[in-house]
Design a protein around this motif. Structure first.
Motif, mmCIF file in Angstrom:
data_model
loop_
_atom_site.group_PDB
_atom_site.id
_atom_site.type_symbol
_atom_site.label_atom_id
_atom_site.label_comp_id
_atom_site.label_asym_id
_atom_site.label_seq_id
_atom_site.Cartn_x
_atom_site.Cartn_y
_atom_site.Cartn_z
ATOM 1 N N GLY A 129 -9.560 4.065 40.917
ATOM 2 C CA GLY A 129 -9.807 4.195 42.416
ATOM 3 C C GLY A 129 -9.459 2.899 43.380
ATOM 4 N N PHE A 130 -9.423 1.829 42.387
ATOM 5 C CA PHE A 130 -8.880 0.799 43.068
ATOM 6 C C PHE A 130 -7.463 0.464 42.775
ATOM 7 N N VAL A 131 -6.822 -0.135 44.150
ATOM 8 C CA VAL A 131 -5.308 -0.128 43.934
ATOM 9 C C VAL A 131 -4.959 -1.373 43.761
ATOM 10 N N GLU A 132 -4.083 -1.729 42.973
ATOM 11 C CA GLU A 132 -3.622 -3.212 42.694
ATOM 12 C C GLU A 132 -2.088 -3.127 43.109
ATOM 13 N N VAL A 133 -1.754 -4.204 43.550
ATOM 14 C CA VAL A 133 -0.180 -4.461 43.953
ATOM 15 C C VAL A 133 0.415 -5.075 42.837
ATOM 16 N N ASP A 134 1.186 -4.459 42.128
ATOM 17 C CA ASP A 134 1.764 -5.085 40.990
ATOM 18 C C ASP A 134 3.214 -5.757 41.316
ATOM 19 N N ARG A 135 3.946 -5.654 42.076
ATOM 20 C CA ARG A 135 5.039 -6.136 42.670
ATOM 21 C C ARG A 135 5.672 -5.722 43.917
ATOM 22 N N ILE A 136 5.930 -6.586 44.749
ATOM 23 C CA ILE A 136 6.660 -6.319 45.912
ATOM 24 C C ILE A 136 7.970 -7.088 46.050
ATOM 25 N N SER A 137 9.028 -6.232 46.185
ATOM 26 C CA SER A 137 10.509 -6.980 46.153
ATOM 27 C C SER A 137 11.224 -6.244 47.106
ATOM 28 N N TRP A 138 12.223 -6.783 47.761
ATOM 29 C CA TRP A 138 13.339 -6.146 48.384
ATOM 30 C C TRP A 138 14.757 -6.126 47.785
ATOM 31 N N ASP A 139 14.789 -6.472 46.320
ATOM 32 C CA ASP A 139 15.666 -6.218 45.378
ATOM 33 C C ASP A 139 15.829 -4.922 45.047
ATOM 34 N N ASN A 140 16.763 -4.478 44.307
ATOM 35 C CA ASN A 140 17.025 -3.175 43.536
ATOM 36 C C ASN A 140 16.529 -3.421 41.988
ATOM 37 N N TYR A 141 15.152 -3.163 41.732
ATOM 38 C CA TYR A 141 14.779 -3.481 40.405
ATOM 39 C C TYR A 141 14.302 -2.110 39.754
ATOM 40 N N ASN A 142 14.261 -1.805 38.366
ATOM 41 C CA ASN A 142 13.938 -0.602 37.857
ATOM 42 C C ASN A 142 12.279 -0.872 37.608
ATOM 43 N N GLU A 143 11.605 -0.125 38.233
ATOM 44 C CA GLU A 143 10.102 -0.336 38.267
ATOM 45 C C GLU A 143 9.475 0.045 36.747
ATOM 46 N N ALA A 144 10.269 0.896 35.977
ATOM 47 C CA ALA A 144 9.976 1.149 34.453
ATOM 48 C C ALA A 144 9.663 -0.183 33.732
ATOM 49 N N ASN A 145 10.076 -0.982 33.932
ATOM 50 C CA ASN A 145 10.072 -2.331 33.419
ATOM 51 C C ASN A 145 8.629 -2.862 33.575
ATOM 52 N N ASP A 146 7.883 -2.639 34.676
ATOM 53 C CA ASP A 146 6.555 -3.380 35.063
ATOM 54 C C ASP A 146 5.424 -2.765 34.096
ATOM 55 N N LEU A 147 5.655 -1.381 33.565
ATOM 56 C CA LEU A 147 4.573 -1.008 32.815
ATOM 57 C C LEU A 147 4.067 -1.798 31.747
ATOM 58 N N ILE A 148 5.104 -2.386 30.739
ATOM 59 C CA ILE A 148 4.525 -2.962 29.554
ATOM 60 C C ILE A 148 3.939 -4.355 29.901
ATOM 61 N N GLU A 149 4.646 -4.964 30.912
ATOM 62 C CA GLU A 149 3.747 -6.440 31.445
ATOM 63 C C GLU A 149 2.511 -6.092 32.122
ATOM 64 N N ARG A 150 2.390 -4.986 32.898
ATOM 65 C CA ARG A 150 1.173 -4.584 33.586
ATOM 66 C C ARG A 150 0.145 -4.348 32.550
ATOM 67 N N ALA A 151 0.416 -3.625 31.548
ATOM 68 C CA ALA A 151 -0.514 -3.276 30.354
ATOM 69 C C ALA A 151 -1.167 -4.559 29.708
ATOM 70 N N GLU A 152 -0.053 -5.481 29.236
ATOM 71 C CA GLU A 152 -0.483 -6.527 28.660
ATOM 72 C C GLU A 152 -1.358 -7.709 29.586
ATOM 73 N N ARG A 153 -1.198 -7.444 30.859
ATOM 74 C CA ARG A 153 -1.949 -8.294 31.983
ATOM 75 C C ARG A 153 -3.465 -7.462 31.875
ATOM 76 N N TYR A 154 -3.375 -6.308 31.579
ATOM 77 C CA TYR A 154 -4.642 -5.610 31.691
ATOM 78 C C TYR A 154 -5.724 -5.827 30.392
ATOM 79 N N LYS A 155 -4.914 -6.247 29.303
ATOM 80 C CA LYS A 155 -5.513 -6.611 28.113
ATOM 81 C C LYS A 155 -6.141 -7.887 28.437
#
Length: 215
Positions: free
Chosen positions: A50-76
């Motif tokens: 229920g609580f929203v966290e902003v993982d990345r804000i960028s004006w570049d063309n990046y592939n957001e699929a690469n954020d999942l592993i990093e965010r899961a590690e941060r969650y741990k």
């Protein structure tokens, strides 16, 4: 714990003259009806119960699929354990993300990408019901995006600098989370008021007698 991932483009101010003053803004081709191209930041957000966290804000063309592993590690690192389930968009259903989730006991749920749909395994009735439940939970993050644009002004970021634009986007989600806490406190206050009235009516002799007389 349930973590849902999503990403959307946040539109900036409109008008060619206005955009010329913002060289960091690039066009994002979305292919939607009426909005084939949007201008602004690309953000990746996650919803944690229920609580929203902003993982990345960028004006570049990046592939957001690469954020999942990093965010899961941060969650741990924050909680000491991996999330039990991640409900994500189809773009996150990559081989690397699936292998990572499988190796760490995380159930990665989401629609398969178009090129993998034909190769999808036949699911049992229980698996289909579980998948539908995950889709309903993932739709929550879709609602967060729509609410942030309609109510919190993310459909039109009027600041000119990168730093100030980041602040506006971050504050929008901060206020969204703060209002959720405020709604919870209101419910908690109403519950305590109800309990107080109930106890008062039952244990005050005069009111108790009045209540018994009423029956």
């Amino acid at each position: 714990m349930v973590r849902r991932y999503h990403s959307r483009a946040v539109r900036a101010g409109c008008g060619a003259c206005y955009l010329i003053k913002k060289p960091h803004v690039r066009p994002i081709v979305r292919g939607k009806a009426g909005k084939k191209t949007e201008f602004g930041a690309k953000i990746s957000i996650s919803d944690d119960n229920g609580f929203v966290e902003v993982d990345r804000i960028s004006w570049d063309n990046y592939n957001e699929a690469n954020d999942l592993i990093e965010r899961a590690e941060r969650y741990k690192e924050e909680r000491g354990y991996y999330p039990a389930r991640i409900c994500a968009d189809a773009i996150y259903m990559t081989v690397a993300n699936k292998k990572f989730c499988e190796d760490h006991g995380i159930r990665l749920s989401g629609r398969a990408r178009k090129k993998e749909t034909a190769e999808a395994e036949v699911q049992s009735t229980e698996q289909q019901e579980l998948f539908k439940s995950d889709l309903r939970k993932r739709s929550v993050i879709e609602g967060r995006i729509g609410t942030s644009k309609r109510k919190y002004g993310l459909d039109r970021i009027m600041t000119k600098l990168v730093a100030t634009s980041r602040t506006v986007i971050g504050m929008a989600f901060f206020v969204m989370n703060a209002e959720k806490i405020l709604r919870f406190l209101r419910l908690l206050f109403a519950f305590f008021v109800f309990v107080y009235i109930a106890i008062t009516c039952l244990f005050v002799p005069e009111r108790r007698a009045a209540l018994l007389g009423a029956y």
